[in-house]
Design a protein around this motif. Sequence first.
Motif, PDB file in Angstrom:
ATOM      1  N   ILE A 136     -56.131 -45.133   6.689  1.00 22.95           N
ATOM      2  CA  ILE A 136     -57.020 -46.295   6.827  1.00 22.95           C
ATOM      3  C   ILE A 136     -58.218 -46.167   5.873  1.00 22.95           C
ATOM      4  O   ILE A 136     -58.568 -47.107   5.161  1.00 22.95           O
ATOM      5  N   ALA A 137     -58.828 -44.965   5.827  1.00 27.78           N
ATOM      6  CA  ALA A 137     -60.003 -44.779   4.957  1.00 27.78           C
ATOM      7  C   ALA A 137     -59.615 -44.868   3.496  1.00 27.78           C
ATOM      8  O   ALA A 137     -60.278 -45.545   2.694  1.00 27.78           O
ATOM      9  N   GLU A 149     -50.575 -39.647  -1.655  1.00 25.73           N
ATOM     10  CA  GLU A 149     -50.347 -39.508  -0.211  1.00 25.73           C
ATOM     11  C   GLU A 149     -49.257 -38.456   0.012  1.00 25.73           C
ATOM     12  O   GLU A 149     -48.198 -38.511  -0.602  1.00 25.73           O
ATOM     13  N   ALA A 150     -49.549 -37.513   0.907  1.00 21.88           N
ATOM     14  CA  ALA A 150     -48.578 -36.439   1.168  1.00 21.88           C
ATOM     15  C   ALA A 150     -47.320 -36.973   1.857  1.00 21.88           C
ATOM     16  O   ALA A 150     -46.214 -36.494   1.604  1.00 21.88           O
ATOM     17  N   SER A 181     -56.608 -50.063  18.569  1.00 24.70           N
ATOM     18  CA  SER A 181     -57.586 -51.099  18.901  1.00 24.70           C
ATOM     19  C   SER A 181     -58.550 -51.228  17.733  1.00 24.70           C
ATOM     20  O   SER A 181     -59.129 -50.228  17.303  1.00 24.70           O
ATOM     21  N   ARG A 212     -49.990 -49.927  14.311  1.00 26.19           N
ATOM     22  CA  ARG A 212     -50.470 -49.199  13.118  1.00 26.19           C
ATOM     23  C   ARG A 212     -49.713 -49.561  11.844  1.00 26.19           C
ATOM     24  O   ARG A 212     -50.335 -49.784  10.799  1.00 26.19           O
ATOM     25  N   SER A 255     -49.871 -34.222  -3.244  1.00 28.38           N
ATOM     26  CA  SER A 255     -51.196 -33.820  -2.765  1.00 28.38           C
ATOM     27  C   SER A 255     -51.953 -33.131  -3.888  1.00 28.38           C
ATOM     28  O   SER A 255     -51.504 -33.119  -5.026  1.00 28.38           O
ATOM     29  N   ASP A 304     -61.774 -39.566   8.796  1.00 26.28           N
ATOM     30  CA  ASP A 304     -61.621 -38.409   9.688  1.00 26.28           C
ATOM     31  C   ASP A 304     -61.851 -37.084   8.960  1.00 26.28           C
ATOM     32  O   ASP A 304     -62.148 -36.078   9.602  1.00 26.28           O
ATOM     33  N   ALA A 309     -61.139 -45.775  13.438  1.00 25.08           N
ATOM     34  CA  ALA A 309     -60.700 -46.662  12.360  1.00 25.08           C
ATOM     35  C   ALA A 309     -61.878 -47.482  11.833  1.00 25.08           C
ATOM     36  O   ALA A 309     -61.993 -47.719  10.624  1.00 25.08           O
TER      37      ALA A 309
HETATM   38  C1  LIG Z   1     -53.824 -40.962  19.616  1.00 26.01           C
HETATM   39  C2  LIG Z   1     -54.928 -41.591  18.835  1.00 26.01           C
HETATM   40  C3  LIG Z   1     -55.307 -42.883  19.113  1.00 26.01           C
HETATM   41  C4  LIG Z   1     -56.338 -43.489  18.394  1.00 26.01           C
HETATM   42  N1  LIG Z   1     -56.684 -44.778  18.699  1.00 26.01           N
HETATM   43  C5  LIG Z   1     -57.642 -45.384  17.978  1.00 26.01           C
HETATM   44  C6  LIG Z   1     -57.976 -46.741  18.240  1.00 26.01           C
HETATM   45  O1  LIG Z   1     -57.399 -47.386  19.118  1.00 26.01           O
HETATM   46  N2  LIG Z   1     -58.950 -47.325  17.472  1.00 26.01           N
HETATM   47  C7  LIG Z   1     -59.586 -46.632  16.475  1.00 26.01           C
HETATM   48  O2  LIG Z   1     -60.467 -47.206  15.808  1.00 26.01           O
HETATM   49  N3  LIG Z   1     -59.294 -45.349  16.216  1.00 26.01           N
HETATM   50  C8  LIG Z   1     -58.329 -44.712  16.922  1.00 26.01           C
HETATM   51  N4  LIG Z   1     -58.003 -43.430  16.638  1.00 26.01           N
HETATM   52  C9  LIG Z   1     -58.686 -42.762  15.520  1.00 26.01           C
HETATM   53  C10 LIG Z   1     -58.108 -43.243  14.184  1.00 26.01           C
HETATM   54  O3  LIG Z   1     -56.698 -43.159  14.209  1.00 26.01           O
HETATM   55  C11 LIG Z   1     -58.652 -42.395  13.036  1.00 26.01           C
HETATM   56  O4  LIG Z   1     -60.046 -42.284  13.135  1.00 26.01           O
HETATM   57  C12 LIG Z   1     -58.280 -43.035  11.697  1.00 26.01           C
HETATM   58  O5  LIG Z   1     -56.869 -43.068  11.552  1.00 26.01           O
HETATM   59  C13 LIG Z   1     -58.898 -42.244  10.554  1.00 26.01           C
HETATM   60  O6  LIG Z   1     -58.403 -42.738   9.338  1.00 26.01           O
HETATM   61  P1  LIG Z   1     -58.317 -41.790   8.073  1.00 26.01           P
HETATM   62  O7  LIG Z   1     -57.729 -42.613   6.995  1.00 26.01           O
HETATM   63  O8  LIG Z   1     -59.624 -41.126   7.851  1.00 26.01           O
HETATM   64  O9  LIG Z   1     -57.318 -40.612   8.487  1.00 26.01           O
HETATM   65  P2  LIG Z   1     -55.778 -40.694   8.793  1.00 26.01           P
HETATM   66  O10 LIG Z   1     -55.429 -41.941   9.490  1.00 26.01           O
HETATM   67  O11 LIG Z   1     -55.441 -39.389   9.437  1.00 26.01           O
HETATM   68  O12 LIG Z   1     -55.097 -40.753   7.347  1.00 26.01           O
HETATM   69  C14 LIG Z   1     -55.065 -39.629   6.495  1.00 26.01           C
HETATM   70  C15 LIG Z   1     -53.938 -39.835   5.492  1.00 26.01           C
HETATM   71  O13 LIG Z   1     -53.963 -38.742   4.570  1.00 26.01           O
HETATM   72  C16 LIG Z   1     -52.661 -38.193   4.446  1.00 26.01           C
HETATM   73  N5  LIG Z   1     -52.829 -36.778   4.121  1.00 26.01           N
HETATM   74  C17 LIG Z   1     -53.157 -35.770   4.961  1.00 26.01           C
HETATM   75  N6  LIG Z   1     -53.264 -34.617   4.267  1.00 26.01           N
HETATM   76  C18 LIG Z   1     -53.012 -34.928   2.971  1.00 26.01           C
HETATM   77  C19 LIG Z   1     -52.982 -34.165   1.785  1.00 26.01           C
HETATM   78  N7  LIG Z   1     -53.264 -32.850   1.791  1.00 26.01           N
HETATM   79  N8  LIG Z   1     -52.684 -34.786   0.614  1.00 26.01           N
HETATM   80  C20 LIG Z   1     -52.419 -36.121   0.601  1.00 26.01           C
HETATM   81  N9  LIG Z   1     -52.423 -36.895   1.697  1.00 26.01           N
HETATM   82  C21 LIG Z   1     -52.731 -36.300   2.861  1.00 26.01           C
HETATM   83  C22 LIG Z   1     -52.008 -38.438   5.790  1.00 26.01           C
HETATM   84  O14 LIG Z   1     -50.598 -38.408   5.680  1.00 26.01           O
HETATM   85  C23 LIG Z   1     -52.561 -39.818   6.137  1.00 26.01           C
HETATM   86  O15 LIG Z   1     -51.780 -40.838   5.574  1.00 26.01           O
HETATM   87  C24 LIG Z   1     -57.000 -42.785  17.357  1.00 26.01           C
HETATM   88  C25 LIG Z   1     -56.620 -41.471  17.070  1.00 26.01           C
HETATM   89  C26 LIG Z   1     -55.596 -40.880  17.793  1.00 26.01           C
HETATM   90  C27 LIG Z   1     -55.198 -39.466  17.452  1.00 26.01           C
END
Ligand SMILES: Cc1cc2nc3c(=O)[nH]c(=O)nc-3n(C[C@H](O)[C@H](O)[C@H](O)COP(=O)(O)OP(=O)(O)OC[C@H]3O[C@@H](n4cnc5c(N)ncnc54)[C@H](O)[C@@H]3O)c2cc1C
Length: 374
Positions: A17-18, A37-38, A50, A108, A131, A289, A302
């Motif tokens: 998402i980020a 993306e890994a 949500s 999602r 990666s 995250d 998110a």
């Molecule tokens: C069970 C659960 C329910 C949740 N429900 C909600 C909700 O309802 N509403 C909400 O706002 N938030 C919710 N969250 C939190 C939300 O999912 C996260 O805060 C959000 O997904 C963070 O986005 P991000 O892009 O930072 O990380 P991520 O979504 O974790 O994305 C990281 C990406 O980086 C990739 N990646 C990882 N390591 C590497 C690497 N070394 N090299 C290349 N790519 C890599 C991964 O494959 C992934 O695609 C929930 C979390 C969980 C665990």
Amino acid sequence: MDNSGGARSALIVGAGIAGLTAASALARRGWLVEVIEAGAEGATAGWGLSLTGPSLRALDGLGLADQCLAAGYGMSVITNVDADGAATPIGLPRLIGRDRPAMAGIARPELHRILRAEALRLGARTRHGLSVSRLDQGDGRVRAELTDGTTRDVELLVGADGIRSVVRDLIGRSAPIRYHGQMVWRALVPRPAWATGIHTFAGVGHQTGVVPISPSQAYVFLTENGVRPDVLPDADLAARMGELLAPFTGRAAEVRPEVARSGSVIRRPVQTAFVDAPWSAGTSVVIGDAAHAPSPQMASGAALAIEDGLVLAQELDRCEDVREALETFTERRRERCSVLVRTSVAIARLEQEQRHRDAYPLIETCHRRMAQPA
Ligand SMILES: Cc1cc2nc3c(=O)[nH]c(=O)nc-3n(C[C@H](O)[C@H](O)[C@H](O)COP(=O)(O)OP(=O)(O)OC[C@H]3O[C@@H](n4cnc5c(N)ncnc54)[C@H](O)[C@@H]3O)c2cc1C
């Protein structure tokens, strides 16, 4: 030969998402963006999410809120039902206007499809199964060695690679990942006709709830208290979640048979992480995250991730010097993200102590804070 036409270049690690939000926000401002993306393409786990008011507001900033509302399920009321059956409906503030819902539930994969399509439309390139293995910070540039042996030389490196961020380690930042003694469950079920908003049900031992994510689908969540973060076989998940719902009565009991036969159930540990040190080093930065992972209780991880992408692009627009812009970005984001992570930890503790009523004011205060502009 340099084909950039003078545009600045960014490598984003992580197409979550980020990462996808940052890709769109930067590409829209003329950056040459590559996202690596890994995971495999289209591999997003299929559970629901949500999107709170701040999420929708940030998505609106990218012009994507209406697409998400059309692909998901808009709603404006949360009903909290106590263990004794008393129901408290709470009207949510409508941050994107009175004529649009306060929040949305969405699958999602649908959110990822929308974010990815927008990033590609704006010219970002994405590569999967890739990666980063090494970063060398030069004067105003970063040299990244990728896991396929190729290198990239860019002005900006964004680590959007989630709670177990590799980029975070590579730039010399640490964030201990804390487990909070809870496992969260999600099961996809047909939407019950009464689920036109979020319902939460406090029970003895655990809490559960229902979130609509489309006119035909909803997810049931359940938080299991006081357990070790072990892994159960996928084939056992639906039956086990059904068992955990057995003590619930009323509407929570109604969804139990659907949960027990759901083909899509996940179980994840409640974990948090927060980078106390600056989130950037030179012209590399961690977002989402990777910098600040709240527990799911506030359903706002998110929102922070999407806001990060927007604010990062704004700060890079405002300040020509990337290093300075990244420092200002962290300053602008740190307090808001820290409050959310701390609140989510406090709620997890209150839930474990069965003090649900004490958690409600914390949740409300934090939502009010999040309703302030990012
Ligand atoms: C069970 C659960 C329910 C949740 N429900 C909600 C909700 O309802 N509403 C909400 O706002 N938030 C919710 N969250 C939190 C939300 O999912 C996260 O805060 C959000 O997904 C963070 O986005 P991000 O892009 O930072 O990380 P991520 O979504 O974790 O994305 C990281 C990406 O980086 C990739 N990646 C990882 N390591 C590497 C690497 N070394 N090299 C290349 N790519 C890599 C991964 O494959 C992934 O695609 C929930 C979390 C969980 C665990």
